[in-house]
Design a protein around this motif. Sequence first.
Motif, short mmCIF file in Angstrom:
data_model
loop_
_atom_site.label_atom_id
_atom_site.label_comp_id
_atom_site.label_asym_id
_atom_site.label_seq_id
_atom_site.Cartn_x
_atom_site.Cartn_y
_atom_site.Cartn_z
N THR A 267 -41.63 -117.52 34.22
CA THR A 267 -40.31 -117.62 33.85
C THR A 267 -39.38 -116.52 34.03
N ALA A 268 -40.20 -115.30 34.10
CA ALA A 268 -39.11 -114.04 34.59
C ALA A 268 -38.93 -114.14 36.16
N VAL A 269 -39.58 -114.43 37.01
CA VAL A 269 -39.63 -114.89 38.38
C VAL A 269 -38.27 -115.84 38.65
N ASN A 274 -32.46 -116.88 39.90
CA ASN A 274 -31.30 -117.54 39.52
C ASN A 274 -30.21 -116.50 38.75
N GLY A 275 -30.68 -115.40 38.71
CA GLY A 275 -29.86 -114.23 38.15
C GLY A 275 -29.49 -114.45 36.57
N THR A 283 -25.72 -116.49 33.34
CA THR A 283 -26.01 -115.90 34.69
C THR A 283 -25.05 -115.37 35.59
N GLY A 284 -25.37 -114.63 36.53
CA GLY A 284 -24.63 -113.99 37.49
C GLY A 284 -25.11 -114.40 38.93
N GLU A 285 -24.35 -113.29 39.71
CA GLU A 285 -24.81 -113.48 41.26
C GLU A 285 -26.09 -113.15 41.38
N SER A 286 -26.92 -114.13 42.34
CA SER A 286 -28.23 -113.76 42.21
C SER A 286 -28.84 -114.17 43.70
N LEU A 287 -30.03 -114.23 43.91
CA LEU A 287 -30.71 -114.91 45.26
C LEU A 287 -30.32 -116.36 45.62
N SER A 288 -30.23 -117.08 44.38
CA SER A 288 -30.15 -118.38 44.45
C SER A 288 -28.44 -118.70 44.86
N ILE A 307 -36.46 -124.26 45.98
CA ILE A 307 -37.28 -123.28 45.32
C ILE A 307 -37.37 -123.47 43.61
N ASN A 308 -36.22 -123.71 43.23
CA ASN A 308 -36.41 -124.01 41.85
C ASN A 308 -37.30 -125.07 41.28
N ASN A 309 -37.14 -126.33 42.19
CA ASN A 309 -38.17 -127.40 41.96
C ASN A 309 -39.44 -126.83 42.21
#
Length: 370
Positions: A267-269, A274-275, A283-288, A307-309
């Motif tokens: 969950t943390a990962v 996803n920021g 949420t904010g700016e992120s790798l996603s 990746i999220n899937n």
Amino acid sequence: MLKKAFLIFTITALAVACSSSDESSGGVTDNFDRTAMLTNWADNIIVPVYEDLNIAVTNMVTEKDNFVNAPTQANLDSFRTAWYNAYKIWQSAEMFNIGRAEEINFGYQMNIYPTNITDIQNNIQSQNYDLANVNNNDAVGFPALDYMLYGLADNDMDILNFYTSNADAAKYLAYVSDLVNQMESLTQDVTQSWATYSQTFIDNANNTATGSINKLINDFMFYYEKGLRANKIGIPAGNFSTTPLPDKVEAYYRSDISKTLATEALTAVRDFFNGKHYNSSTTGESLSSYLDYLNTIKNGEDLSVLINNQFDTAQSKINTLDDSFADQIAMDNTKMTEAYDALQMAVVLLKVDMLQALNVSVDYVDADGD
């Protein structure tokens, strides 16, 4: 005149080519707000995680003190609860091996497992130890407390005897106290360091090997690949050995929380990718969002979606496991290896596709051959 013009054109072309080459080797050239992403990471994820961990470890100190002063069943139960709560929060902090955490090898002093019983017992008997010494990394932290709170005997009455009627009861009480006090000192050190380090971290937004984004992406990848995929699932399941190794699961002596810890970690990962703000739906700016900005597509699908899937697929596999990974390995290890495979599928998306899109090189050695 034509020769001179041609010479000028050639020199100019070479200069442009060299300039382009320099830029590509230095990193992605785009207008994504990297500073905003670093700010989101620092202010809304990392600092809040450490602050929460610091509170939880401080509470563990309180419950430890109560237990040391009066080693009763009630105080043992409260001590265990505080340890468990802090251990769950630790799953959100372990990936951030940057700044002061990297300098003091924070992770190595908090969660190296399996713990080394021989080293622990030698320390207890000698009462002459330096818990910060690298040789004691496997005799400290959450795993050492797992043994001291659950592994000394098969039942609570006999465990309590180690702290009350045993000839070395004072030594056992001293060691468990020193373990918790060291964890408190380390956690406070790292947490407080972010008061000054945060701005340095945010300001270092350049896309180079020493830039904050590149370094933290590597920490994130290393944790996902080694700390989560390998340590929590793959190694106990036997993916890296000829036989399963159930004694290498996280929280082996408590046993029934290994699934919870793995879920907290995944969950943390996912939240970091996803920021997502710590303990918030914002949420904010992120790798996603960075991948989306670059319009990174794989097989006709947004890479961030893939990746999220895959994170969802991995979690669904973990959900099928027993609360005790050691018991799961004994009952049906195939489910463990299936969970590992699902986690591994995300490694390819993250380590190959994402890093290539962001022009980030891996800065750690992969010893798994994958």
